[in-house]
Design an enzyme around this catalytic site. Sequence first.
Site, PDB file in Angstrom:
ATOM      1  N   ASP A 314       0.804  -1.221   0.000  1.00 38.74           N
ATOM      2  CA  ASP A 314       0.000   0.000   0.000  1.00 38.74           C
ATOM      3  C   ASP A 314       0.841   1.276   0.000  1.00 38.74           C
ATOM      4  O   ASP A 314       0.335   2.334  -0.354  1.00 38.74           O
ATOM      5  CB  ASP A 314      -0.978  -0.018   1.174  1.00 38.74           C
ATOM      6  CG  ASP A 314      -2.099  -1.030   0.927  1.00 38.74           C
ATOM      7  OD1 ASP A 314      -2.329  -1.380  -0.240  1.00 38.74           O
ATOM      8  OD2 ASP A 314      -2.733  -1.481   1.888  1.00 38.74           O
ATOM      9  N   TYR A 398      -9.915  -0.660   3.269  1.00 39.46           N
ATOM     10  CA  TYR A 398      -9.279  -0.718   4.583  1.00 39.46           C
ATOM     11  C   TYR A 398      -8.784   0.635   5.052  1.00 39.46           C
ATOM     12  O   TYR A 398      -8.438   1.485   4.251  1.00 39.46           O
ATOM     13  CB  TYR A 398      -8.082  -1.675   4.481  1.00 39.46           C
ATOM     14  CG  TYR A 398      -7.996  -2.650   5.625  1.00 39.46           C
ATOM     15  CD1 TYR A 398      -9.051  -3.485   5.940  1.00 39.46           C
ATOM     16  CD2 TYR A 398      -6.838  -2.751   6.385  1.00 39.46           C
ATOM     17  CE1 TYR A 398      -8.970  -4.386   6.992  1.00 39.46           C
ATOM     18  CE2 TYR A 398      -6.747  -3.655   7.426  1.00 39.46           C
ATOM     19  CZ  TYR A 398      -7.809  -4.473   7.726  1.00 39.46           C
ATOM     20  OH  TYR A 398      -7.722  -5.364   8.755  1.00 39.46           O
TER      21      TYR A 398
HETATM   22 CU   LIG Z   1      -6.516  -7.902   7.983  1.00 38.09          CU
END
Ligand SMILES: [Cu+2]
Length: 657
Positions: A314, A398
């Site tokens: 990320d 997320y």
């Molecule tokens: Cu996770």
Amino acid sequence: MNLSVQHATPAHGLASFDHPLDPLSAAEIARAVTTIRDHFAWGDDLRVETIDIDEPAKEVVRSHQPDDPVQRIARFKIYRRGVMGVWEGKIDLGAGKVVAQAFKPDARAMVAIEEVLLIEATVKADPRFQEALRRRGLLGELEYMCVDPWTVGNFGHAIENGRRVLNCFVWMRTFPLDNYYAHPVEGLHALVDLATLEILRVEDHFEASGDYIPVPRMPLNFDADVLTEFREPSALLDVVQPAGAGFTVVGNKVTWENWDFRVGFNGREGLVLYTIGYTHGGQRRPIVYRASIAELVVPYGTTERSHYHKNVFDHGELGFGRMANSLTLGCDCLGVIHYFDGVVPTLFGEARTIKNAVCLHEEDAGLSWKHFDVRTERTEVRRARRLVISSISTIGNYEYASYWYLHQDGRIEFEMKATGIINTAACRPGQPGRFGAEVAPGLVGHIHQHIFCARLDMEIDGPNNTVVECDTAALTPGPENPYGNAYAVEERVLPTEQAAQRNVDFDKMRYWKIINPERKNWVGRPTGYKLEAGSPVRPFIHPDSPSGRRARFIQHQLWVTPFNPDERYPAGEFVNQSTGDDGLATWSAQDRPVENTDVVLWHSFGLHHLPRPEDHPVQPCISCGFKLMPAGFFDQNPVIDLPRLRNEASCCACAAE
Ligand SMILES: [Cu+2]
């Protein structure tokens, strides 16, 4: 997420520089882009990945005086629309000139949010995609389809060679505010060429068998406008500092208690802390020159359908800083807050100011120390507080919330809180398969890990440090250990890069110390800090697998390298579709000496995550991190001088008390 573009407006915090380590301001990014446009003359085909500060040499920073002229150099990574490869280089912002450039023909730029947003409409318009939906009886709900592109890694698939591509996974809403991650459209993918936005392939894993896993339809939501029942709010809990905050902020420099440091921010790492020092007995002592979380990889453990592709970096593929949230007072941040803005370039070369990207505040930190003298019946008790520097990034489904804590007693702590929505897939109810857990009927969360790598450029009491491994061993019962109780810590210097690739060892209660061999404390021992690896992760992905090769940094919890300004990111400079030929393992193969020199510690840590039903529909924060603890750095308890105070706002809950 607020993605609005704000043009070169002066903002508080990171907008203007007065120090060589200050991040680029919006005006400086604008100037860099103008220089790039003039130099490369690509017109509307210019695409910008990165423009950030080229940090000056440490000698320049260390000798910098307030009125010294500052030479500002920007680093850039750009590409030309439709052309493979990335140009990287440097700009002298004062002269308005490109002073270095190199073309990397095989490099793929990071993925920009602007690209991600374009892809959904393109995929939904594709006849092959629509046909796949028709086969599933879902074409009537086309408008509710949500197409999330994922980076593909590097599996040597011919169709991906020489292209910059993303592979899409599909979810759907059942009404406009619905949580689409509760409704995966399993086995349907589109591979997109980012140069042309061409859909190279639509993949339907169930087309041949016709045996589709149905979309789980049960609504599972978290939006307050969708939920109908809320618990009663609890009693008010206000964090109040009537006399204001205890810290001082001047530009990007923060001073609090005995600490001082500088706040930085860039598109890739997000929050950076520079020149962290602690003043004690009238003397400022350097501890960390630069601290950041330099990479994150999330390897998934399933072979099923296209899920094996999921191995996202990320930082290196998307950019933590570019995805940072604008934080909200009273929600993200409680108390008396100072915000810093972050400035990053957009894909099209505008300066985007992320308002309130970094939050600074104090928190009560419980007990600092206490003793009750049973003979005098006197109690000495001190409360602790900590300074929190934080930032939150949204990466697709997320959220990662980063917290650096500075404690009064010299501890530096990092905590990463993971929240948001787990990545979901569909399964037949009761059959999640071997590689996942059913979190709701027909909804599976696959096993995965989140492994971060902290880059800790240390300077304990000066530039030259040594790393020491400390193992505890029991002595063999016998003459040396007559009572069978004997155990002792044995210290061992890690002299070279290869020798300094180390793992946690519970059997030896192993920890590591960073010492300054030339500075001694009052018992004649080198001053130092201890790295407490509180969240080690044992990786399960094979180190020589296509994804394992690209994430070799996860194979050890500790790496030590001699400082090199070009060694910034543990999975390499260009991570998107990388081969794994760059990064920590490659640099460390040189086996350079790391004893009594300018060292950088790389600490891998994270979360091992088989999702639980409790992680859905939105995951309560789970956390991981590490601590840097003074270990012989001070001659005695550094907070012995905390004044004896009593908090007058505190009261007993029961009036009768
Ligand atoms: Cu996770």
